[in-house]
Structures are given as C-alpha cells and as structure tokens.
Design a protein around this motif. Structure first.
Motif, PDB file in Angstrom:
ATOM      1  N   GLN A  30       7.358   2.636   4.956  1.00 34.11           N
ATOM      2  CA  GLN A  30       6.053   2.270   4.418  1.00 34.11           C
ATOM      3  C   GLN A  30       5.856   0.816   4.814  1.00 34.11           C
ATOM      4  O   GLN A  30       6.439  -0.079   4.202  1.00 34.11           O
ATOM      5  N   CYS A  72       2.445   5.787   5.938  1.00 39.49           N
ATOM      6  CA  CYS A  72       3.805   6.301   5.862  1.00 39.49           C
ATOM      7  C   CYS A  72       4.175   6.932   7.195  1.00 39.49           C
ATOM      8  O   CYS A  72       3.398   7.710   7.746  1.00 39.49           O
ATOM      9  N   GLY A  87      10.539   6.057   0.807  1.00 34.36           N
ATOM     10  CA  GLY A  87      10.255   4.750   1.368  1.00 34.36           C
ATOM     11  C   GLY A  87      10.422   3.684   0.297  1.00 34.36           C
ATOM     12  O   GLY A  87      10.765   3.976  -0.850  1.00 34.36           O
TER      13      GLY A  87
END
Lengths: 114, 119
Positions: B6, B23, B110
C-alpha cells in the motif's frame, strides 16, 4: 448471531511472564486464525487452527503456541514475554468448506509488556 | 511467498469527492483479495473481496474495488467520500490454492492507508 469474541480486552504483563488470550469464533465457524498487529503496522499472521490442529504457521518463534478446543474456541499462549510482544492480538474465524469466505475478526486483545 | 504493498501511508480527500486507496499484490497461486477497515481501538471490519469473476466488485458502504491482473492491483474506490469514511484501510491477499494443497487460508496484509476525509 454472535460475532467473534475475545478476552480479555486489555492486559498488562511483565517481561518474562506468560500470557493466555482467548477467542470464541463466530457461530458456525470452525477455523480460527491469530494475528499480531504492532502499533502502526498491518496484522501479521501467527497461526491457524482447524480440527484442533495447527494447520498453518507464520514466522513466529515457538514461544507462541495455541490450542483449539472441540467447540472451536481457541487460545493463544505466549511464553517468556518480551517488550516487542506488545501489540494488538486479533482473532479471526472462518468456515473451512467456504474457501472464498472472508475471515471475521474480533475486537482484539491489547497486550502491553513492561 | 505472498505480499501486499500500500504505497500511500495517508490519503486526504474532501467530502463529496471520489477517493482511491491503492493496493498491489504478489502471490504465486490464484489471488484472493480483500479490503478491511479499522476504526480506532477496534478490530478489522470486512469491506469487500475478489475471488473470481467480474473485475469490479462492490462492497459495504458504497465502496468498490477493481481487480487488475496484469498490473497486480486491487485499488479501493468510492465515488463520493464521507467524513465518516475516515479510518485505516488494509488490503490483504490470500493464495487461493493454499487450501486445496493442504495449507490454510492465511491473510497477508499491507501496512495500511489512513484515509482522512475533510469537510
């Protein structure tokens, strides 16, 4: 329909002590996963239990162990606590036969090691 | 091994404007992709997922995400942001073949993107 529940909500321990965290899965779920979320980080996978056995494990030392009971609830045990173990511990449940089903998370247990 | 990136720690957007939270992922098998949201001192709340099928998936609270296999991306979007959308958003990936081969269904997350929606 009860969601995932975890206890206790908060916990303060001293270095070297041992701790047990508890989780009850969402009704109807049979698989429980544990994650560690350090401050400012994303959750890190610890391990997953299914049919009372550890099915998958992340990169965590043997100080981290767990158990799943016949009613699908689970415990996470951490021995010889280190300051770095301070984190939010999240439990998630899912249903094995539903491969694509998302995991449902509990509110977490905030562990502080001093 | 699987991973999620991310790239933005924080995204700021004005209420009523569209929002995008980025993402990208890496996984060896079939990607199962998820977005979760976390409010302060709370657990993770599921928003939406991509397993198979239509590349545009719709989820809770007006959020949607687009799966792009060639770019290995799964960006979260909303046409009109609300102040109440302000929270921490996590993208996660799972290897869809893991369970079939005897593994589990672990999620790799993430680092999260803080979304701030201002009036």
């Amino acid at each position: 329909d009860a969601g995932v529940t975890q206890s206790p909500t908060h916990l303060i321990k001293t270095r070297g002590q041992q701790v047990t965290l508890r989780c009850s899965p969402k009704s109807g779920h049979d698989t429980v996963s544990w994650y560690q979320q350090a401050l400012g980080q994303g959750p890190q996978f610890i391990f997953q239990y299914y049919e009372e056995e550890e099915r998958q494990r992340g990169n965590f030392p043997d100080r981290f162990s767990g158990h799943q009971f016949p009613n699908y609830s689970s415990e996470l045990n951490v021995n010889a606590l280190l300051l770095g173990d301070s984190a939010l511990y999240l439990c998630a449940s899912s249903l094995t036969r539903e491969w694509g089903l998302e995991q449902y998370f509990g509110p977490g247990t905030r562990l502080t090691v001093t | 091994a699987q991973s999620v990136a991310q790239p933005e720690d924080q995204v700021n957007v004005a209420e009523g404007n569209p929002l995008t939270v980025k993402c990208t992922y890496s996984v060896s098998g079939n990607p199962y992709l998820f977005w979760y949201v976390q409010y302060p001192n709370r657990g993770l709340q599921f928003l939406l997922k991509y397993i198979t099928g239509d590349n545009l998936v719709k989820g809770s609270y007006g959020f949607e995400a687009e799966f792009n296999k060639s770019q290995t991306s799964f960006h979260l979007k909303k046409p009109s942001a609300l102040v109440s959308d302000s929270a921490l958003y996590f993208c996660a990936v799972r290897d869809g073949t893991d369970w079939v081969t005897g593994g589990g269904n672990k999620l790799t997350f993430g680092t999260g993107t803080q979304l701030k929606v201002e009036l």
